[in-house]
Write a protein that holds these residues in place. Structure first.
Motif, PDB file in Angstrom:
ATOM      1  N   ILE A  24      34.576  35.088  38.920  1.00 21.42           N
ATOM      2  CA  ILE A  24      34.097  34.371  40.104  1.00 21.42           C
ATOM      3  C   ILE A  24      34.168  32.870  39.829  1.00 21.42           C
ATOM      4  O   ILE A  24      33.544  32.384  38.878  1.00 21.42           O
ATOM      5  CB  ILE A  24      32.642  34.777  40.435  1.00 21.42           C
ATOM      6  CG1 ILE A  24      32.574  36.269  40.767  1.00 21.42           C
ATOM      7  CG2 ILE A  24      32.114  33.936  41.597  1.00 21.42           C
ATOM      8  CD1 ILE A  24      31.165  36.768  41.043  1.00 21.42           C
ATOM      9  N   PRO A  25      34.906  32.111  40.640  1.00 20.85           N
ATOM     10  CA  PRO A  25      35.051  30.669  40.377  1.00 20.85           C
ATOM     11  C   PRO A  25      33.852  29.877  40.888  1.00 20.85           C
ATOM     12  O   PRO A  25      33.189  30.274  41.852  1.00 20.85           O
ATOM     13  CB  PRO A  25      36.320  30.308  41.150  1.00 20.85           C
ATOM     14  CG  PRO A  25      36.309  31.259  42.308  1.00 20.85           C
ATOM     15  CD  PRO A  25      35.711  32.540  41.794  1.00 20.85           C
ATOM     16  N   GLY A  26      33.614  28.732  40.258  1.00 16.06           N
ATOM     17  CA  GLY A  26      32.527  27.869  40.681  1.00 16.06           C
ATOM     18  C   GLY A  26      32.987  26.540  41.242  1.00 16.06           C
ATOM     19  O   GLY A  26      32.169  25.726  41.658  1.00 16.06           O
ATOM     20  N   ALA A  27      34.302  26.322  41.274  1.00 14.15           N
ATOM     21  CA  ALA A  27      34.826  25.039  41.766  1.00 14.15           C
ATOM     22  C   ALA A  27      36.172  25.263  42.434  1.00 14.15           C
ATOM     23  O   ALA A  27      36.944  26.148  42.031  1.00 14.15           O
ATOM     24  CB  ALA A  27      34.958  24.042  40.619  1.00 14.15           C
ATOM     25  N   ILE A  28      36.455  24.457  43.443  1.00 19.45           N
ATOM     26  CA  ILE A  28      37.695  24.616  44.206  1.00 19.45           C
ATOM     27  C   ILE A  28      38.873  23.938  43.531  1.00 19.45           C
ATOM     28  O   ILE A  28      40.024  24.382  43.680  1.00 19.45           O
ATOM     29  CB  ILE A  28      37.518  24.068  45.649  1.00 19.45           C
ATOM     30  CG1 ILE A  28      38.707  24.452  46.528  1.00 19.45           C
ATOM     31  CG2 ILE A  28      37.292  22.563  45.634  1.00 19.45           C
ATOM     32  CD1 ILE A  28      38.888  25.928  46.724  1.00 19.45           C
ATOM     33  N   GLY A  29      38.643  22.878  42.758  1.00 15.57           N
ATOM     34  CA  GLY A  29      39.728  22.119  42.148  1.00 15.57           C
ATOM     35  C   GLY A  29      40.700  22.971  41.351  1.00 15.57           C
ATOM     36  O   GLY A  29      41.920  22.921  41.581  1.00 15.57           O
ATOM     37  N   PRO A  30      40.219  23.793  40.397  1.00 13.23           N
ATOM     38  CA  PRO A  30      41.150  24.622  39.613  1.00 13.23           C
ATOM     39  C   PRO A  30      41.940  25.610  40.464  1.00 13.23           C
ATOM     40  O   PRO A  30      43.083  25.934  40.123  1.00 13.23           O
ATOM     41  CB  PRO A  30      40.213  25.352  38.640  1.00 13.23           C
ATOM     42  CG  PRO A  30      39.022  24.449  38.514  1.00 13.23           C
ATOM     43  CD  PRO A  30      38.846  23.847  39.867  1.00 13.23           C
ATOM     44  N   LEU A  31      41.379  26.085  41.562  1.00 10.45           N
ATOM     45  CA  LEU A  31      42.109  27.039  42.411  1.00 10.45           C
ATOM     46  C   LEU A  31      43.282  26.375  43.118  1.00 10.45           C
ATOM     47  O   LEU A  31      44.310  27.017  43.355  1.00 10.45           O
ATOM     48  CB  LEU A  31      41.164  27.647  43.459  1.00 10.45           C
ATOM     49  CG  LEU A  31      40.080  28.603  42.977  1.00 10.45           C
ATOM     50  CD1 LEU A  31      39.332  29.186  44.168  1.00 10.45           C
ATOM     51  CD2 LEU A  31      40.673  29.730  42.136  1.00 10.45           C
ATOM     52  N   LEU A  32      43.124  25.091  43.467  1.00 12.04           N
ATOM     53  CA  LEU A  32      44.169  24.383  44.213  1.00 12.04           C
ATOM     54  C   LEU A  32      45.095  23.563  43.316  1.00 12.04           C
ATOM     55  O   LEU A  32      46.049  22.965  43.809  1.00 12.04           O
ATOM     56  CB  LEU A  32      43.530  23.458  45.256  1.00 12.04           C
ATOM     57  CG  LEU A  32      42.637  24.136  46.310  1.00 12.04           C
ATOM     58  CD1 LEU A  32      42.087  23.103  47.277  1.00 12.04           C
ATOM     59  CD2 LEU A  32      43.386  25.224  47.057  1.00 12.04           C
ATOM     60  N   ASP A  33      44.844  23.560  42.033  1.00  9.05           N
ATOM     61  CA  ASP A  33      45.639  22.772  41.088  1.00  9.05           C
ATOM     62  C   ASP A  33      47.086  23.280  41.050  1.00  9.05           C
ATOM     63  O   ASP A  33      47.342  24.444  40.744  1.00  9.05           O
ATOM     64  CB  ASP A  33      45.011  22.876  39.699  1.00  9.05           C
ATOM     65  CG  ASP A  33      45.695  21.970  38.687  1.00  9.05           C
ATOM     66  OD1 ASP A  33      46.674  21.287  39.057  1.00  9.05           O
ATOM     67  OD2 ASP A  33      45.257  21.968  37.528  1.00  9.05           O
ATOM     68  N   LYS A  34      48.024  22.398  41.382  1.00  7.89           N
ATOM     69  CA  LYS A  34      49.435  22.797  41.408  1.00  7.89           C
ATOM     70  C   LYS A  34      49.974  23.130  40.015  1.00  7.89           C
ATOM     71  O   LYS A  34      50.976  23.839  39.893  1.00  7.89           O
ATOM     72  CB  LYS A  34      50.278  21.681  42.038  1.00  7.89           C
ATOM     73  CG  LYS A  34      49.983  21.431  43.507  1.00  7.89           C
ATOM     74  CD  LYS A  34      50.855  20.302  44.042  1.00  7.89           C
ATOM     75  CE  LYS A  34      50.510  19.963  45.481  1.00  7.89           C
ATOM     76  NZ  LYS A  34      51.315  18.835  46.005  1.00  7.89           N
TER      77      LYS A  34
END
Length: 469
Positions: A248-258
């Motif tokens: 379960i992720p806690g931040a959006i940045g790593p999910l959208l990191d190209k």
């Protein structure tokens, strides 16, 4: 022509469009109308509405409906407001018909069922039938959705239009019910026309460019789904972006990191719904997002049996605004002196990392105690997910450190957990009792905040609502 269709020389859609054009031309001929090629049609919208309701022929009805919708789209705001106002009064219920129906019911003329049906028919506003007939025009559904978008933009300044909006919602709820919606996957091979709309309509985490879109659609650990309606073929009504992860992720940045390293779909154990966007403003209040989430969960579970956890990574759009209002309230039950000092330091440019504990505790209060007058949670995203049967699982400090995230929620994001075996029970608890179903960790953050003092009633909160796990 029918023989040509059977032989395949003419495609069925071409035949149907030709038939519609023929009916429209005949209808115009009956009415003595000319095609609006030059956009100079200034026919009174109210008179067109009356003409449409008075017609029995389908051909002339299609022509009038098409003319009215075209004229409304070209009209300036004063003319649009005048027409929408006429829907509220001129095209409201027929008072004389209602009085006659009531009198007939009281005299007990005919069977109970027939009398009730006559009373119901008389009480229905004339505008509902007008809207139904407008929907018969080519492209009528899309035009009516745009008409309601105009109506919504005028509603705050003209509350007398509320009854008109209620009728739009009533009809749209039938026309856009789950039985008519089609769930379609969106990927990098989807038509450019639809992909452009995904970029345009993304409302949670803006898509910067085509490379950004590709990063969200093409990798094996990404999915996107949208609901479509047969009358709006290339217009997604709502879409959801999904990340397949191992936790379960806690931040959006790593999910959208190209530059992130994608994983194989079969390695994932968690499906993360990180963006849900409604695309049609004219369909606001017509709920089909809950169906989207549930069907996507079912489709993913069927495609990837290795997925065990279904969660969101959601924004908290109302948190910062609510907190600022509470800070201005001296007797706030949500704000103690430690919290007030920490938030003041933050406003003065202090290190936000020092405010982790007060922000997290304040967020727990916000989700579990802050209510609307209706008793529902103050946060709109919370109302959506809790109403769908999710559980408030985790508060993520600095989950979104973008400028937008910091402005609307001090960077806070939350996870809502969709546990398949508990969805129905959670939904019933929320719908029947307003129960906010939350994890022990979230409730513990609230208890820690309240342990040192008694609650004081606040004008922005209702501290008596039940909290359940």
């Amino acid at each position: 022509m029918l023989n040509d269709i059977r032989s395949g020389r003419i495609a069925a859609p071409e035949f149907l469009q030709g038939l519609i054009d023929t009916l429209t031309q005949r209808g115009r001929a009956v009415l003595g109308m000319k095609a609006e090629r030059d956009g100079s049609e200034d026919r009174d919208l109210e008179l067109l509405g009356e003409a449409l309701l008075s017609r029995r022929g389908e051909a002339s009805g299609v022509a009038i409906a098409q003319s009215l919708l075209a004229a409304f789209e070209r009209a300036a705001e004063p003319q649009r407001l005048k027409f929408l106002s006429s829907l509220a009064d001129r095209f409201g219920p027929d008072r004389r018909a209602i009085e006659l129906a009531i009198a007939a019911y009281q005299r007990k003329e005919g069977g109970d069922g027939a009398r009730l049906e006559a009373l119901h028919a008389a009480a229905e506003p004339r505008r509902q039938e007008l809207i139904r007939r407008l929907n018969l025009a080519p492209g009528g559904t899309a035009s009516l959705v745009r008409m309601r978008e105009v109506l919504l933009s005028l509603l705050r300044g003209h509350p007398e239009l509320q009854a008109v909006d209620d009728d739009f919602v009533h009809l749209f709820s039938s026309w856009f019910n789950r039985g008519f919606l089609v769930l379609r996957p969106i990927d990098w091979t989807t038509s450019a026309n639809i992909l452009e709309k995904i970029i345009r309509y993304e409302a949670v985490h803006a898509i910067q460019d085509w490379d950004d879109l590709r990063n969200r659609l093409e990798p094996p650990d990404r999915r996107c789904y949208a609901f479509f309606h047969p009358q709006l073929v290339d217009e997604p009504l709502i879409f959801v972006e999904v990340a397949l992860t191992k936790e379960i992720p806690g931040a959006i940045g790593p999910l959208l990191d190209k530059s992130r390293q994608a994983i194989a779909a079969r390695e994932a154990t968690t499906a993360v719904f990180y963006s849900i966007s409604n695309t049609q403003k004219g369909l606001a209040g017509v709920s089909f997002g809950n169906f989207l989430i549930k069907q996507v969960v079912q489709d993913l579970a069927r495609e990837l049996p290795n997925l065990k956890t279904f969660v969101t990574l959601s924004p908290v759009p109302g948190f910062a605004g609510w907190a600022r209002r509470e800070l201005k309230t001296e007797a706030s039950a949500a704000i103690d002196e430690d919290t007030r000092r920490a938030m003041a330091a933050l406003d003065d440019g202090g290190d936000i990392a020092q405010a982790k504990e007060p922000i997290t505790a304040l967020a727990a209060y916000y989700f579990l105690k802050a209510k609307l007058p209706s008793g529902k949670p103050a946060d709109p995203v919370a109302r959506f997910h809790l109403g769908n049967g999710a559980r408030l699982e985790r508060l993520n400090f600095l989950g979104d450190s973008s400028a937008k995230g910091m402005k609307q929620s001090y960077g806070l994001m939350v996870n809502y957990l969709y546990a398949l075996e508990h969805i129905e029970a959670n939904h019933e608890a929320f719908a029947e009792h307003g129960t906010v179903v939350a994890s022990d960790k979230v409730k513990k953050a609230l208890r820690a905040k309240l342990s040192s003092r008694d609650l004081v009633p606040s004008p922005h909160t209702n501290s008596q609502r039940k909290i359940s796990s």
